[in-house]
Design a protein around this motif. Structure first.
Motif, PDB file in Angstrom:
ATOM      1  N   GLU A 173     -53.448  38.513 -21.214  1.00  0.00           N
ATOM      2  CA  GLU A 173     -54.703  37.647 -21.765  1.00  0.00           C
ATOM      3  C   GLU A 173     -53.976  36.654 -22.746  1.00  0.00           C
ATOM      4  OE1 GLU A 173     -58.419  40.492 -22.198  1.00  0.00           O
ATOM      5  OE2 GLU A 173     -57.235  40.712 -23.805  1.00  0.00           O
ATOM      6  N   ASP A 174     -55.540  35.784 -22.880  1.00  0.00           N
ATOM      7  CA  ASP A 174     -55.684  35.058 -24.164  1.00  0.00           C
ATOM      8  C   ASP A 174     -56.526  35.800 -25.494  1.00  0.00           C
ATOM      9  OD1 ASP A 174     -56.314  32.549 -25.685  1.00  0.00           O
ATOM     10  OD2 ASP A 174     -56.829  31.462 -23.741  1.00  0.00           O
ATOM     11  N   PRO A 175     -55.226  35.525 -26.516  1.00  0.00           N
ATOM     12  CA  PRO A 175     -56.128  35.996 -28.010  1.00  0.00           C
ATOM     13  C   PRO A 175     -57.216  35.266 -28.756  1.00  0.00           C
ATOM     14  CG  PRO A 175     -53.761  35.116 -28.295  1.00  0.00           C
ATOM     15  CD  PRO A 175     -53.680  34.861 -26.724  1.00  0.00           C
ATOM     16  N   ASP A 176     -57.429  34.413 -27.947  1.00  0.00           N
ATOM     17  CA  ASP A 176     -58.501  33.225 -28.705  1.00  0.00           C
ATOM     18  C   ASP A 176     -59.530  32.883 -27.565  1.00  0.00           C
ATOM     19  OD1 ASP A 176     -57.212  32.399 -31.033  1.00  0.00           O
ATOM     20  OD2 ASP A 176     -55.591  31.200 -29.797  1.00  0.00           O
ATOM     21  N   GLY A 177     -60.142  34.315 -26.928  1.00  0.00           N
ATOM     22  CA  GLY A 177     -60.740  33.867 -25.740  1.00  0.00           C
ATOM     23  C   GLY A 177     -62.184  34.144 -26.217  1.00  0.00           C
ATOM     24  N   PRO A 178     -63.755  33.741 -25.881  1.00  0.00           N
ATOM     25  CA  PRO A 178     -64.498  34.135 -26.467  1.00  0.00           C
ATOM     26  C   PRO A 178     -64.813  35.571 -26.930  1.00  0.00           C
ATOM     27  CG  PRO A 178     -64.972  33.367 -24.255  1.00  0.00           C
ATOM     28  CD  PRO A 178     -63.528  33.445 -25.007  1.00  0.00           C
ATOM     29  N   TRP A 179     -64.297  36.599 -26.648  1.00  0.00           N
ATOM     30  CA  TRP A 179     -64.797  37.798 -26.776  1.00  0.00           C
ATOM     31  C   TRP A 179     -63.912  38.776 -27.468  1.00  0.00           C
ATOM     32  CZ3 TRP A 179     -65.370  36.129 -21.150  1.00  0.00           C
ATOM     33  CH2 TRP A 179     -67.234  35.556 -21.545  1.00  0.00           C
ATOM     34  N   GLY A 180     -62.972  37.913 -27.965  1.00  0.00           N
ATOM     35  CA  GLY A 180     -61.950  38.481 -28.674  1.00  0.00           C
ATOM     36  C   GLY A 180     -60.924  39.135 -27.667  1.00  0.00           C
ATOM     37  N   THR A 181     -59.898  39.616 -28.060  1.00  0.00           N
ATOM     38  CA  THR A 181     -58.644  40.317 -27.543  1.00  0.00           C
ATOM     39  C   THR A 181     -58.903  41.796 -28.153  1.00  0.00           C
ATOM     40  OG1 THR A 181     -56.366  40.435 -26.664  1.00  0.00           O
ATOM     41  CG2 THR A 181     -56.798  39.538 -28.822  1.00  0.00           C
ATOM     42  N   SER A 182     -58.132  42.992 -27.264  1.00  0.00           N
ATOM     43  CA  SER A 182     -58.598  44.412 -27.836  1.00  0.00           C
ATOM     44  C   SER A 182     -56.867  44.449 -28.459  1.00  0.00           C
ATOM     45  CB  SER A 182     -58.101  45.221 -25.907  1.00  0.00           C
ATOM     46  OG  SER A 182     -56.631  45.035 -25.638  1.00  0.00           O
ATOM     47  N   PRO A 183     -56.520  45.421 -29.545  1.00  0.00           N
ATOM     48  CA  PRO A 183     -55.096  46.393 -29.273  1.00  0.00           C
ATOM     49  C   PRO A 183     -53.984  45.728 -28.101  1.00  0.00           C
ATOM     50  CG  PRO A 183     -56.477  47.403 -30.634  1.00  0.00           C
ATOM     51  CD  PRO A 183     -57.534  46.685 -29.309  1.00  0.00           C
ATOM     52  N   ASP A 184     -52.536  46.114 -28.882  1.00  0.00           N
ATOM     53  CA  ASP A 184     -51.931  46.189 -27.809  1.00  0.00           C
ATOM     54  C   ASP A 184     -52.351  47.488 -26.676  1.00  0.00           C
ATOM     55  OD1 ASP A 184     -50.414  44.232 -29.436  1.00  0.00           O
ATOM     56  OD2 ASP A 184     -49.018  45.452 -30.367  1.00  0.00           O
ATOM     57  N   THR A 185     -52.479  46.733 -25.099  1.00  0.00           N
ATOM     58  CA  THR A 185     -52.629  47.302 -23.807  1.00  0.00           C
ATOM     59  C   THR A 185     -51.779  46.793 -22.744  1.00  0.00           C
ATOM     60  OG1 THR A 185     -54.807  45.980 -23.544  1.00  0.00           O
ATOM     61  CG2 THR A 185     -55.002  48.069 -24.886  1.00  0.00           C
ATOM     62  N   VAL A 186     -51.603  47.676 -21.826  1.00  0.00           N
ATOM     63  CA  VAL A 186     -51.821  47.100 -20.997  1.00  0.00           C
ATOM     64  C   VAL A 186     -52.478  47.624 -19.678  1.00  0.00           C
ATOM     65  CG1 VAL A 186     -49.814  49.128 -20.363  1.00  0.00           C
ATOM     66  CG2 VAL A 186     -49.302  46.459 -18.726  1.00  0.00           C
ATOM     67  N   THR A 187     -53.302  47.300 -18.491  1.00  0.00           N
ATOM     68  CA  THR A 187     -53.186  46.731 -17.718  1.00  0.00           C
ATOM     69  C   THR A 187     -52.408  46.935 -16.369  1.00  0.00           C
ATOM     70  OG1 THR A 187     -56.115  46.758 -18.566  1.00  0.00           O
ATOM     71  CG2 THR A 187     -56.220  47.114 -16.520  1.00  0.00           C
ATOM     72  N   VAL A 188     -52.943  47.856 -14.653  1.00  0.00           N
ATOM     73  CA  VAL A 188     -52.834  48.081 -13.855  1.00  0.00           C
ATOM     74  C   VAL A 188     -54.136  47.694 -13.110  1.00  0.00           C
ATOM     75  CG1 VAL A 188     -50.013  48.870 -14.092  1.00  0.00           C
ATOM     76  CG2 VAL A 188     -51.966  50.129 -13.981  1.00  0.00           C
ATOM     77  N   LEU A 189     -53.503  47.478 -11.831  1.00  0.00           N
ATOM     78  CA  LEU A 189     -54.655  47.768 -11.228  1.00  0.00           C
ATOM     79  C   LEU A 189     -54.184  47.137  -9.747  1.00  0.00           C
ATOM     80  CD1 LEU A 189     -57.335  44.141 -11.045  1.00  0.00           C
ATOM     81  CD2 LEU A 189     -55.453  44.411 -12.534  1.00  0.00           C
ATOM     82  N   ALA A 190     -54.907  47.995  -9.290  1.00  0.00           N
ATOM     83  CA  ALA A 190     -54.408  47.615  -7.442  1.00  0.00           C
ATOM     84  C   ALA A 190     -55.155  46.115  -6.888  1.00  0.00           C
ATOM     85  CB  ALA A 190     -54.326  48.337  -6.574  1.00  0.00           C
ATOM     86  N   ILE A 191     -54.668  44.819  -6.075  1.00  0.00           N
ATOM     87  CA  ILE A 191     -54.352  43.513  -5.706  1.00  0.00           C
ATOM     88  C   ILE A 191     -55.321  43.491  -4.727  1.00  0.00           C
ATOM     89  CG2 ILE A 191     -55.283  42.934  -8.148  1.00  0.00           C
ATOM     90  CD1 ILE A 191     -52.665  41.160  -7.245  1.00  0.00           C
ATOM     91  N   GLY A 192     -55.361  42.282  -3.796  1.00  0.00           N
ATOM     92  CA  GLY A 192     -54.958  41.978  -2.212  1.00  0.00           C
ATOM     93  C   GLY A 192     -55.189  41.247  -2.716  1.00  0.00           C
ATOM     94  N   GLY A 193     -54.820  40.243  -3.649  1.00  0.00           N
ATOM     95  CA  GLY A 193     -53.918  38.694  -3.330  1.00  0.00           C
ATOM     96  C   GLY A 193     -54.528  38.720  -4.241  1.00  0.00           C
ATOM     97  N   THR A 194     -55.186  36.860  -3.982  1.00  0.00           N
ATOM     98  CA  THR A 194     -55.883  35.975  -5.136  1.00  0.00           C
ATOM     99  C   THR A 194     -56.355  34.959  -4.511  1.00  0.00           C
ATOM    100  OG1 THR A 194     -53.342  33.943  -5.910  1.00  0.00           O
ATOM    101  CG2 THR A 194     -53.061  36.613  -7.253  1.00  0.00           C
ATOM    102  N   ALA A 195     -57.171  34.624  -5.171  1.00  0.00           N
ATOM    103  CA  ALA A 195     -57.746  33.704  -4.396  1.00  0.00           C
ATOM    104  C   ALA A 195     -58.342  32.338  -5.363  1.00  0.00           C
ATOM    105  CB  ALA A 195     -59.004  33.411  -3.725  1.00  0.00           C
ATOM    106  N   GLU A 196     -58.613  31.399  -5.461  1.00  0.00           N
ATOM    107  CA  GLU A 196     -59.559  30.305  -6.087  1.00  0.00           C
ATOM    108  C   GLU A 196     -60.525  30.334  -6.111  1.00  0.00           C
ATOM    109  OE1 GLU A 196     -58.495  25.314  -5.802  1.00  0.00           O
ATOM    110  OE2 GLU A 196     -57.328  25.732  -7.502  1.00  0.00           O
ATOM    111  N   VAL A 197     -61.347  29.999  -7.420  1.00  0.00           N
ATOM    112  CA  VAL A 197     -62.635  29.976  -7.200  1.00  0.00           C
ATOM    113  C   VAL A 197     -63.358  29.160  -8.169  1.00  0.00           C
ATOM    114  CG1 VAL A 197     -65.493  31.133  -7.399  1.00  0.00           C
ATOM    115  CG2 VAL A 197     -63.546  32.624  -6.666  1.00  0.00           C
TER     116      VAL A 197
END
Length: 307
Positions: A173-197
């Motif tokens: 995650e970009d630490p300079d994003g407009p909504w800030g960033t969390s302390p050190d964390t890791v997130t896992v999620l199941a995805i079906g692929g990637t798609a450009e929008v």
């Protein structure tokens, strides 16, 4: 114990381990005792849980071994260990992810200063090749889950086609994003692929960004053939910094943005839910091309653990 003698070369190690059902078909770094010990760095070895589909033991030593196999740096070990532990949470539904005939893969998102310490990038080409460590860290997680879980194509795993994210899928995650960033964390999620929008146009109002994202969220559910499937999954959207900056004045928090996307996505599905949760992630290099990570339609929720 998965180790090879000191001095074993890459070709020999890769072939011998694959014959034992360990590996992903790509060359591996030989997991010699010295390399595994260096990666483990004195972490006590204990059983942290059992990994489906065959419910082998998840241990720090196994994670360290898979980090060596993948070519990950020692700094990545605690991140991969946390991610693998997160995958055992019931809401991720790893048994379903590992045994589906669909394309499900586990994606990993790292936030906080730890991402920089590991060498992960949140910028240009983050999910592709480059000098960053995203690829090997994601691969270490995939190897850990496959090795501990006994996942092997055609036997315990039955994906009709699978997808490249089953080799690796890791971003920061970009630490300079407009909504800030969390302390050190890791997130896992199941995805079906990637798609450009793409945004509809360059207008500053948020509709030009939200509408195509909502269409993508709803489209993933439509493609599954059952509008009820959206009720039990997490979908993610990756916003490059300049797109996030366009949205920030209208949405003070990432949760506000997620709520707006869910409302529009549900409307596009005629009132059916497009997701149980939507995860906005600020990452990427210059440009306006966004990324949709469609959730796995078999039912899976994202899991986040602190480091």
């Amino acid at each position: 114990m998965i180790t090879v003698p000191e001095g074993t070369d890459v070709v020999e190690a890769t072939a011998s381990l694959l014959a034992e059902g360990v590996g992903d078909g790509l060359p591996v770094v030989p997991p010699t005792p010295s390399r595994v010990s260096t990666m483990l760095a004195g972490t006590p070895d204990t059983v942290l849980g059992h990994v489906p589909p065959l419910f082998g033991s998840l241990t720090p030593r196994l994670v360290a071994t898979c980090c060596v196999l993948a070519g990950a740096p020692p700094a990545a070990f605690p991140v991969v260990l946390a991610a693998a532990t997160a995958c055992l949470a019931p809401e991720l539904n790893l048994l379903g992810v590992a045994t589906t005939t669909g394309t499900a893969a586990v994606a990993m998102i790292v936030a906080g200063p730890v991402a920089t310490r590991v060498g992960l990038t949140h910028g240009t080409g983050m999910l592709g090749p480059g000098p960053h460590t995203n690829g090997v860290v994601g691969r270490a997680l995939a190897l850990t889950l496959a090795t501990a879980g006994g996942a092997w194509p055609g036997t315990t795993t039955m994906a009709t086609t699978a997808q490249p994210a089953r080799y690796t899928c890791c971003l920061a995650e970009d630490p300079d994003g407009p909504w800030g960033t969390s302390p050190d964390t890791v997130t896992v999620l199941a995805i079906g692929g990637t798609a450009e929008v793409l945004p509809r146009d360059d207008r500053p109002d948020p509709d030009a960004v939200l509408d195509p994202l909502a269409d993508a969220l709803a489209g993933a559910v439509r493609a599954a053939g059952d509008p009820a499937r959206g009720a039990d999954l997490t979908q993610a959207v990756v916003l490059p910094p300049e797109v996030a900056a366009r949205l920030a004045p209208s949405f003070p928090t990432a949760d506000d943005l997620a709520d707006a996307l869910r409302t529009r996505g549900d409307a596009a599905l005629g009132g059916h839910p497009c997701a149980a949760a939507i995860l906005p992630i600020v990452a990427g290099g210059p440009g306006i091309k966004m990324l949709h990570l469609p959730g796995w339609m078999g039912g899976s929720r994202a899991v986040t653990l602190p480091m």
